[in-house]
Design a protein around this motif. Structure first.
Motif, PDB file in Angstrom:
ATOM      1  N   ARG A 215      32.898  36.371  43.093  1.00  0.00           N
ATOM      2  CA  ARG A 215      33.805  37.520  43.067  1.00  0.00           C
ATOM      3  C   ARG A 215      35.226  37.088  42.735  1.00  0.00           C
ATOM      4  N   THR A 216      35.652  35.967  43.316  1.00  0.00           N
ATOM      5  CA  THR A 216      36.983  35.450  43.006  1.00  0.00           C
ATOM      6  C   THR A 216      37.130  35.155  41.514  1.00  0.00           C
ATOM      7  N   LEU A 217      36.116  34.545  40.935  1.00  0.00           N
ATOM      8  CA  LEU A 217      36.175  34.212  39.513  1.00  0.00           C
ATOM      9  C   LEU A 217      36.193  35.473  38.649  1.00  0.00           C
ATOM     10  N   MET A 218      35.369  36.462  39.009  1.00  0.00           N
ATOM     11  CA  MET A 218      35.312  37.698  38.227  1.00  0.00           C
ATOM     12  C   MET A 218      36.642  38.457  38.298  1.00  0.00           C
ATOM     13  N   LEU A 219      37.230  38.543  39.488  1.00  0.00           N
ATOM     14  CA  LEU A 219      38.492  39.255  39.627  1.00  0.00           C
ATOM     15  C   LEU A 219      39.612  38.537  38.882  1.00  0.00           C
ATOM     16  N   ASP A 244      32.271  39.964  28.216  1.00  0.00           N
ATOM     17  CA  ASP A 244      33.500  39.189  28.149  1.00  0.00           C
ATOM     18  C   ASP A 244      33.800  38.439  29.448  1.00  0.00           C
ATOM     19  N   VAL A 245      33.836  39.172  30.563  1.00  0.00           N
ATOM     20  CA  VAL A 245      34.242  38.556  31.829  1.00  0.00           C
ATOM     21  C   VAL A 245      33.251  37.491  32.259  1.00  0.00           C
ATOM     22  N   LEU A 246      31.969  37.823  32.233  1.00  0.00           N
ATOM     23  CA  LEU A 246      30.957  36.867  32.686  1.00  0.00           C
ATOM     24  C   LEU A 246      30.971  35.600  31.842  1.00  0.00           C
ATOM     25  N   LYS A 247      31.127  35.744  30.542  1.00  0.00           N
ATOM     26  CA  LYS A 247      31.118  34.577  29.675  1.00  0.00           C
ATOM     27  C   LYS A 247      32.330  33.688  29.926  1.00  0.00           C
ATOM     28  N   VAL A 621      41.667  28.763  43.906  1.00  0.00           N
ATOM     29  CA  VAL A 621      40.442  27.973  44.054  1.00  0.00           C
ATOM     30  C   VAL A 621      40.571  27.009  45.230  1.00  0.00           C
ATOM     31  N   VAL A 622      41.770  26.423  45.401  1.00  0.00           N
ATOM     32  CA  VAL A 622      41.988  25.485  46.502  1.00  0.00           C
ATOM     33  C   VAL A 622      41.897  26.201  47.845  1.00  0.00           C
ATOM     34  N   VAL A 623      42.514  27.393  47.929  1.00  0.00           N
ATOM     35  CA  VAL A 623      42.517  28.125  49.203  1.00  0.00           C
ATOM     36  C   VAL A 623      41.104  28.554  49.577  1.00  0.00           C
ATOM     37  N   ILE A 624      40.361  29.123  48.628  1.00  0.00           N
ATOM     38  CA  ILE A 624      39.012  29.560  48.948  1.00  0.00           C
ATOM     39  C   ILE A 624      38.119  28.357  49.236  1.00  0.00           C
ATOM     40  N   ALA A 625      38.368  27.244  48.543  1.00  0.00           N
ATOM     41  CA  ALA A 625      37.608  26.031  48.840  1.00  0.00           C
ATOM     42  C   ALA A 625      37.969  25.487  50.216  1.00  0.00           C
TER      43      ALA A 625
END
Length: 707
Positions: A215-219, A244-247, A621-625
């Motif tokens: 979800r983070t990546l898609m948003l 587009d978004v998924l690719k 990415v760092v925060v969610i990781a």
């Protein structure tokens, strides 16, 4: 691309050789061959001749690395060693025979690979389909009640330890509802009835973390310029998301998904062990318990090959989904430098680790001679608390963090979650400050012990009960009711659950603070500089990650000894690679964007570009990781306790309570309060930390803010 693939294929040999050498020495440092022989022959009261015959039969009668002994003709054969024998068998793919049964290991792997694949392949395909579908659906309804409820469901699902899923799933579905068998195995189509429940548990347990990450990546992608342009042209949301978004979000997805494909052959340790599936996962646990080092070394060799194959598949898939990512490949004559630097770093780290172990032993003996060791512990805790306060105060002075905090305060539940985390922190801090009132005291008492320490009963008692649980004549409790009952030793379950807060915070926070700085530096440098820097860092984490985590953890814990610092150090070594690869993939994409190219054209230094332009754009990415890492580390202590390599006996921990409660659910009457107490405290902490981390992540990433 061909040069790059050739380079990676040539890397296979030094990686596998060095991994085999490191693991070989590591395991033989843990248990010398003589002790190994005594373990296997202990039931026969072996003589020295029996031990020597066993060592010769299994190839353990030679020196480890260098043979300086002379033969009957007075000649030396320095290469006639255990390691050379082992590497010769590895090169010829002769995995040898099991130390425990004497059966050919290749035959064992062939026989057990089928059940593992029957479990992991359907679970992987089903989980990937469900996770991507749900993440796209959540991104489509972003900002609505569906999005909020889906995010809440993900946080709830990922706040439950995997071991609890298995224990509760077996108790509810197999013992109570009797829908599927509790455990067992049959060949052919009859195996399906034994696979339904473990596959469902595997999929459900991974939905929360995967959907939230995707979800983070898609948003992130939906807020980019090309999406706004497509919407302005009148394209539908469904077409934009799937075409587009998924690719454009596939690089981080492929990093996690493609790397998991080769390891499907290794099976699942916990699921196979709990459900009696005769796969490679249960084989690994059996080998650990039986000290079957031949099987363990074979599993390490197979794992190394599978990991290198996963790296090749991942890097090739990058170029297929994003033409901007190109791998020119380092010239073959420059391959020597990354290999040499990585090898020197590994052996240097090994020397430092050996010195640290010796220093730790001396420090432990010195600590035992100190009359008041708790004073040093209290000083250390106070220094860390002050340092954390200074770090927070320094961050709050910066406008970026002030704006993030302003946005966090607009979400009431996030503030409540922060207060819950602070409450847990206060409990952990109060349990860390201790002292003795007199020299006659057996141990120092912490602030928590002085404020809340219920008296111990004789045996089990239910919550709020007035009598203990007995088979014939239950006696009245001597010290009144207990809110969460007592365990088999009569200890108050609520008190043990509160005491476990300190252990969880130490494991989660300290390990995460060790992992994140290392992963950020390595990932950003590898993705930005490419060339020999990228090759060296990839060689390092390839070699490290080639060793299965469970084997490396077992070896490290057996060498370092059981304890909280040892657990944190061992988990840190095995945890930084995943975030490093994610940051490397993101940096590879960001370095090709216009604003980074413009910074180079303006003459900005690499350090300034990395610090001011690339790092802020990967902070989400760092925060969610960080949140996922903290939650995973807190819950991983449950698995370590199940494997017998967790904290020392006597240290209060939720993992020890959950591991002890897995057999109590089958009693009559059911002893459920041990599991409930530990799980509730763990669940609330992980849930609060996850929710606050999500809110903070959204506040830090300007591309995810509501307009």
């Amino acid at each position: 691309m061909l040069t790059y693939l050739t380079q990676r294929l040539l890397y296979v040999l030094p990686v596998v050789i060095l991994v085999s050498f490191v693991t070989f020495v590591l395991f033989f440092m843990v248990v010398p061959p003589e002790i190994m022989a005594r373990r296997h022959l202990s039931a026969k009261a072996p003589t020295q001749e029996d031990l020597q015959n066993w060592l010769q039969q299994h190839g353990y009668d030679k020196p480890l690395c260098v043979n300086l002994q002379k033969d009957s003709h007075g000649k030396r054969h320095p290469l006639d060693t255990q390691f050379v024998r082992h590497m010769r068998s590895v090169v010829t793919f002769d995995l040898g025979k099991s130390d425990q049964t004497g059966e050919a290991i290749s035959s064992i792997l062939k026989r057990r690979m089928g059940p593992s694949l029957m479990l992991t392949v359907p679970a992987f395909i089903l989980a990937l389909f469900i996770d991507l579908s749900l993440s796209l659906l959540v991104a489509y309804y972003r900002g609505t009640y569906a999005d909020r409820w889906a995010l809440l469901g993900c946080v709830l699902l990922m706040s439950v330890p995997f071991l609890v899923y298995i224990i509760v799933g077996q108790w509810l579905i197999s013992l109570q509802l009797r829908l599927f068998p509790l455990s067992g195995w049959e060949g052919g189509f009859h195996a399906a009835k034994f696979l339904y429940l473990p596959i469902v548990l595997s999929v459900v347990s991974g939905i929360g973390g995967s959907v939230r990450f995707y979800r983070t990546l898609m948003l992130e992608e939906t807020s980019r310029d090309y999406v706004r342009t497509a919407r302005a042209k009148g394209m539908g949301e469904t077409r934009i998301l799937f075409r587009d978004v998924l690719k454009n979000a596939m690089i981080p997805i492929l990093t996690s998904a493609v790397m998991a494909i080769p390891f499907l052959f290794l099976g699942s340790l916990l699921l196979e062990n709990f459900f009696g599936i005769p796969g490679l996962g249960s084989l690994t646990i059996d080998a650990i318990n039986a000290s079957d080092f031949a099987v363990l070394r074979a599993m390490v060799f197979v794992g190394a090959l599978l990991y290198v194959l996963g790296l090749l598949l991942t890097d090739v898939s990058y170029t297929l989904v994003d033409p901007r990512v190109r791998f020119e490949g380092t010239p073959l004559n420059r391959m020597v430098l990354p290999v040499a630097v990585s090898t020197a770093a590994v052996f240097g780290f090994g020397a430092l680790a050996r010195g640290a172990v010796q220093f730790g032993e001396r420090a432990q003996s010195l600590g035992q001679s100190i009359q008041r060791p708790w004073i040093a512990q209290n000083v250390f805790v106070c220094v860390l608390t002050v340092a954390a306060g200074v770090a927070v105060w320094s961050a709050m002075r910066r406008p970026h963090w002030q704006e993030a905090w302003r946005r966090v305060k607009q979400v009431p539940l996030a503030v409540v979650a922060l207060l819950v985390v602070c409450l847990y922190g206060a409990l952990g801090l109060s349990d860390s400050l201790s002292w003795k009132d007199s020299r006659g005291d057996l141990r120092p008492l912490s602030l928590l012990d002085r404020a809340f320490h219920p008296a111990r009963e004789r045996t089990y008692s239910a919550p709020f009960a007035t009598h203990e649980i007995g088979e014939r004549d239950p006696q009245r409790l001597q010290h009144g009711r207990h809110y969460l009952g007592t365990d088999s030793t009569g200890e108050d379950v609520l008190y043990q659950s509160v005491k476990g807060v300190r252990t969880a915070l130490i494991i989660g926070l300290f390990t995460t603070l060790l992992v994140i700085p290392l992963a950020i530096v390595m990932g950003l440098c590898a993705g930005y500089y490419r060339g020999w820097v990228d090759d060296t860092i990839q060689f390092l984490y390839t070699m490290l990650n080639s060793i299965p985590d469970i084997l490396l953890l077992v070896a490290l814990m057996m060498i370092l000894g059981r304890g909280l610092p040892q657990v944190c150090f061992a988990l840190a070594i095995t945890s930084w690679v995943g975030l490093c690869r994610l940051l490397r993939g993101e940096t590879l994409k960001l370095r090709e964007l216009d604003y980074v190219q413009a910074g180079r054209a303006l003459g900005l230094s690499d350090l300034r570009i990395l610090w001011q332009h690339i790092l802020p754009n990967v902070m989400h990415v760092v925060v969610i990781a960080f949140v996922l890492r903290f939650s995973g580390l807190v819950m991983s202590e449950v698995i370590l306790s199940y494997l017998g390599i967790g904290v020392t006996p006597g240290t209060a921990s939720w993992g020890t309570m959950i591991d002890g409660a897995r057999l109590e659910l089958a009693r009559d009457p059911t002893i459920w309060w041990n599991l409930t107490g530990a799980f509730t405290f763990m669940f609330v902490l992980v849930l609060a930390f996850n929710f606050f981390g999500d809110t903070l992540r959204d506040a830090l990433d300007p591309r995810l803010r509501e307009r």
